[in-house]
Design a protein around this motif. Structure first.
Motif, PDB file in Angstrom:
ATOM      1  N   ARG A   4      -1.693  56.571 -10.724  1.00  0.00           N
ATOM      2  CA  ARG A   4      -2.361  55.276 -10.813  1.00  0.00           C
ATOM      3  C   ARG A   4      -3.435  55.249 -11.901  1.00  0.00           C
ATOM      4  NH1 ARG A   4      -3.090  51.178  -6.984  1.00  0.00           N
ATOM      5  NH2 ARG A   4      -4.989  49.991  -7.309  1.00  0.00           N
ATOM      6  N   VAL A   5      -4.133  56.387 -12.050  1.00  0.00           N
ATOM      7  CA  VAL A   5      -5.239  56.423 -13.012  1.00  0.00           C
ATOM      8  C   VAL A   5      -4.724  56.191 -14.442  1.00  0.00           C
ATOM      9  CG1 VAL A   5      -5.228  58.952 -13.269  1.00  0.00           C
ATOM     10  CG2 VAL A   5      -7.334  57.673 -13.699  1.00  0.00           C
ATOM     11  N   ALA A   6      -3.497  56.618 -14.711  1.00  0.00           N
ATOM     12  CA  ALA A   6      -2.934  56.447 -16.056  1.00  0.00           C
ATOM     13  C   ALA A   6      -2.673  54.963 -16.338  1.00  0.00           C
ATOM     14  CB  ALA A   6      -1.635  57.252 -16.185  1.00  0.00           C
ATOM     15  N   VAL A   7      -2.116  54.263 -15.353  1.00  0.00           N
ATOM     16  CA  VAL A   7      -1.846  52.829 -15.524  1.00  0.00           C
ATOM     17  C   VAL A   7      -3.165  52.058 -15.618  1.00  0.00           C
ATOM     18  CG1 VAL A   7      -0.616  50.843 -14.594  1.00  0.00           C
ATOM     19  CG2 VAL A   7       0.241  53.143 -14.163  1.00  0.00           C
ATOM     20  N   GLU A   8      -4.117  52.443 -14.771  1.00  0.00           N
ATOM     21  CA  GLU A   8      -5.431  51.796 -14.805  1.00  0.00           C
ATOM     22  C   GLU A   8      -6.057  51.931 -16.187  1.00  0.00           C
ATOM     23  OE1 GLU A   8      -7.929  53.488 -11.816  1.00  0.00           O
ATOM     24  OE2 GLU A   8      -7.094  52.242 -10.214  1.00  0.00           O
ATOM     25  N   TYR A   9      -5.932  53.123 -16.753  1.00  0.00           N
ATOM     26  CA  TYR A   9      -6.555  53.344 -18.056  1.00  0.00           C
ATOM     27  C   TYR A   9      -5.900  52.473 -19.143  1.00  0.00           C
ATOM     28  CZ  TYR A   9      -7.368  55.163 -22.647  1.00  0.00           C
ATOM     29  OH  TYR A   9      -7.639  55.222 -23.981  1.00  0.00           O
ATOM     30  N   VAL A  10      -4.574  52.397 -19.161  1.00  0.00           N
ATOM     31  CA  VAL A  10      -3.896  51.583 -20.181  1.00  0.00           C
ATOM     32  C   VAL A  10      -4.313  50.119 -20.033  1.00  0.00           C
ATOM     33  CG1 VAL A  10      -1.677  50.770 -21.084  1.00  0.00           C
ATOM     34  CG2 VAL A  10      -1.922  53.155 -20.371  1.00  0.00           C
ATOM     35  N   LEU A  11      -4.359  49.634 -18.789  1.00  0.00           N
ATOM     36  CA  LEU A  11      -4.741  48.235 -18.577  1.00  0.00           C
ATOM     37  C   LEU A  11      -6.209  48.008 -18.959  1.00  0.00           C
ATOM     38  CD1 LEU A  11      -4.032  45.420 -17.621  1.00  0.00           C
ATOM     39  CD2 LEU A  11      -4.408  46.144 -15.260  1.00  0.00           C
ATOM     40  N   PHE A  12      -7.075  48.946 -18.570  1.00  0.00           N
ATOM     41  CA  PHE A  12      -8.500  48.835 -18.925  1.00  0.00           C
ATOM     42  C   PHE A  12      -8.668  48.779 -20.445  1.00  0.00           C
ATOM     43  CE2 PHE A  12     -12.531  51.248 -19.831  1.00  0.00           C
ATOM     44  CZ  PHE A  12     -13.397  50.228 -19.499  1.00  0.00           C
ATOM     45  N   GLU A  21     -15.271  52.055 -23.681  1.00  0.00           N
ATOM     46  CA  GLU A  21     -14.160  52.770 -23.065  1.00  0.00           C
ATOM     47  C   GLU A  21     -14.641  53.992 -22.284  1.00  0.00           C
ATOM     48  OE1 GLU A  21      -9.681  53.309 -24.670  1.00  0.00           O
ATOM     49  OE2 GLU A  21     -11.115  54.698 -25.528  1.00  0.00           O
ATOM     50  N   LYS A  22     -15.775  54.530 -22.714  1.00  0.00           N
ATOM     51  CA  LYS A  22     -16.314  55.728 -22.045  1.00  0.00           C
ATOM     52  C   LYS A  22     -16.784  55.442 -20.615  1.00  0.00           C
ATOM     53  CE  LYS A  22     -17.593  58.037 -26.298  1.00  0.00           C
ATOM     54  NZ  LYS A  22     -18.546  57.729 -27.363  1.00  0.00           N
ATOM     55  N   GLN A  23     -16.914  54.149 -20.279  1.00  0.00           N
ATOM     56  CA  GLN A  23     -17.268  53.822 -18.888  1.00  0.00           C
ATOM     57  C   GLN A  23     -16.191  54.279 -17.909  1.00  0.00           C
ATOM     58  OE1 GLN A  23     -18.745  49.608 -18.096  1.00  0.00           O
ATOM     59  NE2 GLN A  23     -17.678  49.450 -20.039  1.00  0.00           N
ATOM     60  N   PHE A  24     -14.960  54.402 -18.407  1.00  0.00           N
ATOM     61  CA  PHE A  24     -13.851  54.814 -17.541  1.00  0.00           C
ATOM     62  C   PHE A  24     -14.065  56.278 -17.182  1.00  0.00           C
ATOM     63  CE2 PHE A  24      -9.457  55.818 -16.405  1.00  0.00           C
ATOM     64  CZ  PHE A  24      -9.091  54.673 -15.716  1.00  0.00           C
ATOM     65  N   GLU A  25     -14.297  56.511 -15.880  1.00  0.00           N
ATOM     66  CA  GLU A  25     -14.790  57.830 -15.459  1.00  0.00           C
ATOM     67  C   GLU A  25     -13.787  58.944 -15.759  1.00  0.00           C
ATOM     68  OE1 GLU A  25     -14.257  55.255 -13.436  1.00  0.00           O
ATOM     69  OE2 GLU A  25     -16.210  54.519 -12.716  1.00  0.00           O
ATOM     70  N   ARG A  26     -12.490  58.672 -15.602  1.00  0.00           N
ATOM     71  CA  ARG A  26     -11.503  59.752 -15.745  1.00  0.00           C
ATOM     72  C   ARG A  26     -10.713  59.585 -17.045  1.00  0.00           C
ATOM     73  NH1 ARG A  26      -8.726  59.100 -10.060  1.00  0.00           N
ATOM     74  NH2 ARG A  26      -7.447  60.886 -10.669  1.00  0.00           N
ATOM     75  N   LEU A  27     -11.455  59.263 -18.120  1.00  0.00           N
ATOM     76  CA  LEU A  27     -10.844  58.975 -19.413  1.00  0.00           C
ATOM     77  C   LEU A  27     -10.001  60.147 -19.932  1.00  0.00           C
ATOM     78  CD1 LEU A  27     -10.786  56.863 -21.740  1.00  0.00           C
ATOM     79  CD2 LEU A  27     -12.816  57.957 -22.668  1.00  0.00           C
ATOM     80  N   ALA A  28     -10.595  61.350 -19.956  1.00  0.00           N
ATOM     81  CA  ALA A  28      -9.895  62.510 -20.519  1.00  0.00           C
ATOM     82  C   ALA A  28      -8.649  62.827 -19.710  1.00  0.00           C
ATOM     83  CB  ALA A  28     -10.839  63.709 -20.540  1.00  0.00           C
ATOM     84  N   GLU A  29      -8.782  62.759 -18.392  1.00  0.00           N
ATOM     85  CA  GLU A  29      -7.649  63.040 -17.503  1.00  0.00           C
ATOM     86  C   GLU A  29      -6.521  62.035 -17.762  1.00  0.00           C
ATOM     87  OE1 GLU A  29      -8.713  62.563 -13.415  1.00  0.00           O
ATOM     88  OE2 GLU A  29      -6.653  62.862 -12.721  1.00  0.00           O
ATOM     89  N   ALA A  30      -6.882  60.747 -17.862  1.00  0.00           N
ATOM     90  CA  ALA A  30      -5.861  59.714 -18.060  1.00  0.00           C
ATOM     91  C   ALA A  30      -5.144  59.920 -19.388  1.00  0.00           C
ATOM     92  CB  ALA A  30      -6.519  58.331 -18.006  1.00  0.00           C
ATOM     93  N   LYS A  31      -5.895  60.257 -20.432  1.00  0.00           N
ATOM     94  CA  LYS A  31      -5.271  60.441 -21.753  1.00  0.00           C
ATOM     95  C   LYS A  31      -4.296  61.619 -21.730  1.00  0.00           C
ATOM     96  CE  LYS A  31      -8.562  58.312 -24.886  1.00  0.00           C
ATOM     97  NZ  LYS A  31      -9.584  58.499 -25.920  1.00  0.00           N
ATOM     98  N   LEU A  32      -4.687  62.675 -21.011  1.00  0.00           N
ATOM     99  CA  LEU A  32      -3.785  63.844 -20.892  1.00  0.00           C
ATOM    100  C   LEU A  32      -2.502  63.464 -20.156  1.00  0.00           C
ATOM    101  CD1 LEU A  32      -5.985  66.963 -20.036  1.00  0.00           C
ATOM    102  CD2 LEU A  32      -4.383  66.663 -21.954  1.00  0.00           C
ATOM    103  N   LEU A  33      -2.648  62.717 -19.083  1.00  0.00           N
ATOM    104  CA  LEU A  33      -1.481  62.295 -18.296  1.00  0.00           C
ATOM    105  C   LEU A  33      -0.524  61.468 -19.147  1.00  0.00           C
ATOM    106  CD1 LEU A  33      -3.271  61.305 -14.960  1.00  0.00           C
ATOM    107  CD2 LEU A  33      -1.528  63.097 -15.211  1.00  0.00           C
ATOM    108  N   LEU A  34      -1.092  60.591 -19.983  1.00  0.00           N
ATOM    109  CA  LEU A  34      -0.245  59.734 -20.813  1.00  0.00           C
ATOM    110  C   LEU A  34       0.487  60.563 -21.872  1.00  0.00           C
ATOM    111  CD1 LEU A  34      -2.578  56.642 -21.210  1.00  0.00           C
ATOM    112  CD2 LEU A  34      -0.486  56.805 -19.845  1.00  0.00           C
ATOM    113  N   ARG A  35      -0.206  61.572 -22.387  1.00  0.00           N
ATOM    114  CA  ARG A  35       0.441  62.421 -23.386  1.00  0.00           C
ATOM    115  C   ARG A  35       1.648  63.135 -22.761  1.00  0.00           C
ATOM    116  NH1 ARG A  35      -4.357  65.214 -25.861  1.00  0.00           N
ATOM    117  NH2 ARG A  35      -5.119  63.093 -25.952  1.00  0.00           N
ATOM    118  N   ALA A  36       1.507  63.471 -21.493  1.00  0.00           N
ATOM    119  CA  ALA A  36       2.581  64.193 -20.801  1.00  0.00           C
ATOM    120  C   ALA A  36       3.804  63.314 -20.531  1.00  0.00           C
ATOM    121  CB  ALA A  36       2.056  64.770 -19.488  1.00  0.00           C
TER     122      ALA A  36
END
Ligand SMILES: [Zn+2]
Length: 245
Positions: free
Chosen positions: A193-201, A229-244
């Motif tokens: 869910r965090v990955a989709v949230e990040y793309v939408l955010f 964009e840095k307000q998104f707490e799990r930014l690094a995690e979401a970006k890694l998930l998307l790369r995967a």
């Protein structure tokens, strides 16, 4: 095109003394938040809006409030909560949780939602596949992020899933249609869910940080965009998930 529908400073009959006008509500909240600052001229306009439910700015000593016409005639207690949210943001003060809740409850009321949906249908100009996916409902994700990061002030654009499952374009915001489209590849049972949230955010930030043109250079992700964009707490995690993906 924006059509100005009503100007409460100059139009309409005077309100009965027991009912506060939007200007009076904003004045009262302004005085509570800034008791020592001289009260500015307050001007409230209801406008047909594409990208914001509510905006406020101080300009040459006047406070200009622009509200979506869908907010015309809301209960005074909701207008007061909205005034407090907007003025707290203007003065860079934390918004009381109670105000956020009161405004949110109003927007979530079913009849209000229905009329907003109707307005959107009438104004919607782009046909994309609907917001209801297999796993994620984009309207629900949007409202959650709207309250988490934008005090519920962002007007919902048209949201939809792309017909094809692109891996290279995970999301885009189309300003001419006021639409955010996410790649269907994200709408899978195993997508975190965090990955989709990040793309939408990220796409939602494009609504409030327009592209800057600097001569021939075009800057889509401005400094202000990246800071927000840095307000998104799990930014690094979401970006890694998307790369995967
Ligand atoms: Zn972007």
């Amino acid at each position: 095109m924006q059509v100005e529908r009503a100007d409460t400073l100059t139009a309409g009959a005077p309100a009965p003394t027991t009912l506060e006008t939007p200007e009076q509500i904003f004045s009262r909240v302004f005085r509570q938040l800034r008791p020592r600052t001289p009260l500015p001229m307050i001007h409230v306009e209801f406008r047909r809006y594409a990208t914001a439910n509510a905006q406020v700015k101080l300009e040459r000593g006047a406070l200009l409030v622009k509200l979506a016409d869908s907010l015309e005639g809301i209960p005074a207690s909701v207008m007061e909560a909205l005034a407090e949210i907007l003025l707290c943001k203007l003065f860079r003060r934390p918004v009381p949780a109670e105000c956020n809740q009161r405004y949110r409850r109003h927007l979530n009321r079913r009849d209000v939602r229905r009329s907003l949906d109707l307005i959107r249908q009438i104004r919607g100009r782009k046909r994309v596949e609907g917001p209801q996916g297999v796993r994620f409902h984009l309207d629900e994700l949007f409202e959650e992020l709207n309250f988490r990061f934008f005090n519920g002030l962002m007007a919902r654009p048209i949201l939809g899933w792309s017909p094809n499952a692109s891996r290279t374009l995970l999301g885009h915001y189309d300003p001419s249609h006021n639409a955010i489209v996410l790649s269907r590849i994200l709408d899978r049972p195993d997508t975190p869910r965090v990955a989709v949230e990040y793309v939408l955010f990220h796409e939602m930030l494009h609504l409030c940080h327009p592209t800057e043109h600097n001569g021939a250079r075009r800057c889509v992700h401005t400094r202000a965009f990246k800071d927000a964009e840095k307000q998104f707490e799990r930014l690094a995690e979401a970006k890694l998930l998307l790369r995967a993906l």
